[in-house]
Design an enzyme around this catalytic site. Structure first.
Site, PDB file in Angstrom:
ATOM      1  N   GLU A 248       0.885  -1.176   0.000  1.00 44.02           N
ATOM      2  CA  GLU A 248       0.000   0.000   0.000  1.00 44.02           C
ATOM      3  C   GLU A 248       0.912   1.213   0.000  1.00 44.02           C
ATOM      4  O   GLU A 248       1.759   1.350   0.891  1.00 44.02           O
ATOM      5  CB  GLU A 248      -0.903   0.020   1.235  1.00 44.02           C
ATOM      6  CG  GLU A 248      -2.020  -1.004   1.199  1.00 44.02           C
ATOM      7  CD  GLU A 248      -2.975  -0.844   0.047  1.00 44.02           C
ATOM      8  OE1 GLU A 248      -3.087   0.267  -0.509  1.00 44.02           O
ATOM      9  OE2 GLU A 248      -3.600  -1.857  -0.339  1.00 44.02           O
ATOM     10  N   CYS A 282      -2.284   9.075   3.726  1.00 39.80           N
ATOM     11  CA  CYS A 282      -2.302   8.530   2.366  1.00 39.80           C
ATOM     12  C   CYS A 282      -3.631   8.837   1.691  1.00 39.80           C
ATOM     13  O   CYS A 282      -3.735   8.837   0.479  1.00 39.80           O
ATOM     14  CB  CYS A 282      -2.042   7.032   2.398  1.00 39.80           C
ATOM     15  SG  CYS A 282      -3.190   6.165   3.458  1.00 39.80           S
TER      16      CYS A 282
END
Ligand SMILES: NC(=O)c1ccc[n+]([C@@H]2O[C@H](COP(=O)([O-])OP(=O)(O)OC[C@H]3O[C@@H](n4cnc5c(N)ncnc54)[C@H](O)[C@@H]3O)[C@@H](O)[C@H]2O)c1
Length: 479
Positions: A248, A282
């Protein structure tokens, strides 16, 4: 126990090869603690220990696993004020966010405790009469877990909890900027009914300790969250040994403000998405794509909101935004401000470093207007409290702009129209979409992840985590 907080390997607390001092980014005079740094030999010790742990833990009973995960979750939630404070002290997010992150970490453990009991293996009929076929899931084995600094506990936990739930052993390598939360979590796990070696903590730099872990042929899987640049390295290191990997990484999320948007909702979503956590998420919506019909009113309202925002020591009451995590991140943010202006963006609010009573890495929330999607600031991840408004003609141009990026983690829209919301859900090339909500802020029981350069490999979280932390075995039996 040694003076510095030690490593945890094979069920023992062990001193490292050196020590790293962890400081509070809100007040660099405040030392959070000293933390051991592992040697390369200790990485191998942890891998060997985890192999033993994996062999024992895979045979543990369901109720033992359930009990361990519930107990960890219970303790995290019971101690969320204390641990949330520690987390905010080392990372710089506000106290409310720190406490919220610890609470959510506890909920992840509770969720995966329940998953332990949800056995969904299949028995099917064979095409051959008299033969039974069963597909079952087995633990993948030894899992290396590498996490970033911006969610010191939650990101690690959404990997550790399913890894343990599905019967794996863990080697946990957190980011070196946030060892305190990782250590506190390890201390809780160390008191549970786990075979020695099932859980190991190695602290140290990514380029040495993380690199050694990901290059090892003796592990079975790596789950990584961090930057795109490091993610690519992890992918090639694990591919070299055919080790399973899940990544990720970065993002360049956008929030669309449509013609018919409720502008109060839009401003709240933009603020929460772009600035909360000092923009160090993020899921941050650093691109605000606004249609020309509402552009000027939206910008005016967002600036009015930013004028009310208090930046300061993360533990101080009433503070909305804490500091950047360290000097390097602050310098990078300030360099982006200069670069954006040089590229032709107009600074509409903020832009500078802020002085406070304590020496910390404070910066004003910053807004640029007159930006284009081609500008570097709209293409690369900034990871600071900086948002850029991109003015577009209409919804179609907004969607095209949103998708014109290498990343694809989250996307949002503010609209009153069911049709636009529905089109947006179908056309956004991202792993998560939000309607009338900020791009940041996700649930703990559903999958999370992105597309394009934001993610690689099986999805994380929810019941999808099973795919990564288990392997399928097909069993044929003729009685
Ligand atoms: N998509 C998501 O779910 C998600 C969530 C949180 C953060 N992030 C991303 O994380 C980044 C910020 O975190 P960061 O600065 O800690 O990222 P980073 O890539 O610098 O570091 C992440 C982790 O990798 C380790 N590492 C560094 N070099 C390594 C190497 N060569 N081999 C193995 N490990 C290595 C680090 O020590 C750290 O533990 C941002 O890009 C952000 O978008 C993504």
């Amino acid at each position: 126990m040694a003076a510095a907080h030690p490593l945890y390997i094979a069920g023992d607390w062990v001193e490292g090869a050196s020590t790293l001092t962890n400081r509070n980014p809100s007040d660099i005079a405040d030392v959070v603690g000293d933390y051991a740094q592992a040697s390369l030999a200790q990485v191998n010790d942890a891998i060997a220990a985890a192999r033993n742990g994996a062999n024992a833990w895979r045979h543990s009973g369901l109720e033992q696993r359930y009990g361990v995960l519930m107990a960890i979750g219970d303790e995290l939630i019971a101690r969320k004020d204390e641990l949330g404070r520690l987390l905010s002290r080392e990372e710089g997010k506000t106290l409310a966010e720190g406490i919220g992150e610890v609470h959510r970490s506890g909920q992840f453990f509770h969720y995966y405790a329940a998953e332990v009991l949800r056995q969904i293996d299949e028995r099917v009929d064979s095409v051959r009469p008299g033969v039974e076929v069963e597909t079952r899931r087995e633990p993948v084995g030894v899992v290396g877990i590498i996490s970033p600094w911006n969610f010191p506990m939650a990101t690690a936990v959404w990997k550790i909890a399913p890894a343990l739930a599905f019967g794996n052993a863990v080697i946990f390598k957190p980011a070196n900027l946030v060892p305190a939360s990782a250590w506190a979590l390890t201390e809780i796990i160390s008191r549970q009914d786990l075979p020695a070696g099932t859980f190991n903590l190695i602290l140290g730099s990514g380029s040495q300790i993380g690199d050694a872990l990901t290059h090892s042929p003796d592990i079975d899987a790596v789950s990584f969250t961090g930057s795109l640049e490091v993610g690519r390295r992890v992918a090639s290191a694990t591919a070299g040994n055919l080790v399973k990997c899940q990544l990720e990484m970065g993002s360049k999320n956008a929030l669309i403000v449509a013609d018919d948007a409720d502008l109060d909702v839009a401003v709240e979503a933009a603020f929460a998405g772009a600035y909360s956590g000092t923009g160090q998420k993020c899921t941050a919506s650093s691109r605000l794509i606004v249609t020309q019909a509402v552009h000027d009113r939206f910008v005016e309202k967002l600036i009015a909101k930013l004028e009310t925002i208090k930046v300061g020591h993360a533990l101080e009451e009433g503070v909305h935004l804490g500091p950047a995590v360290d000097a390097r991140q602050l310098e990078s943010n300030l360099a982006w401000v200069e670069r954006a202006q040089a590229d032709g963006a107009t600074l509409a609010y903020g832009g500078g470093r802020l002085e406070r009573d304590t020496e910390g890495y404070f910066m004003a929330p910053t807004l640029f207007v007159d930006t284009t999607n081609a500008m570097a600031i709209n293409r690369e991840e900034v990871f600071g409290p900086i948002a850029c408004v991109i003015k577009v003609r209409d919804f179609d141009e907004a969607i095209a702009t949103l998708n014109d990026t290498n990343f694809g983690l989250t996307a949002g829209i503010v609209t009153e129209s069911l049709k636009l919301a529905s089109d947006f859900k179908a056309r956004a090339e991202t792993g998560c979409v939000m309607v009338n909500l900020a791009t940041a802020g996700t649930d703990y029981h559903v999958p999370f992840g992105g597309r394009k350069d934001s993610s690689f490999g099986p999805r994380e979280q929810g019941r999808y985590a099973r795919e990564f932390y288990t392997v399928v075995k097909t069993c044929y039996v003729k009685a």
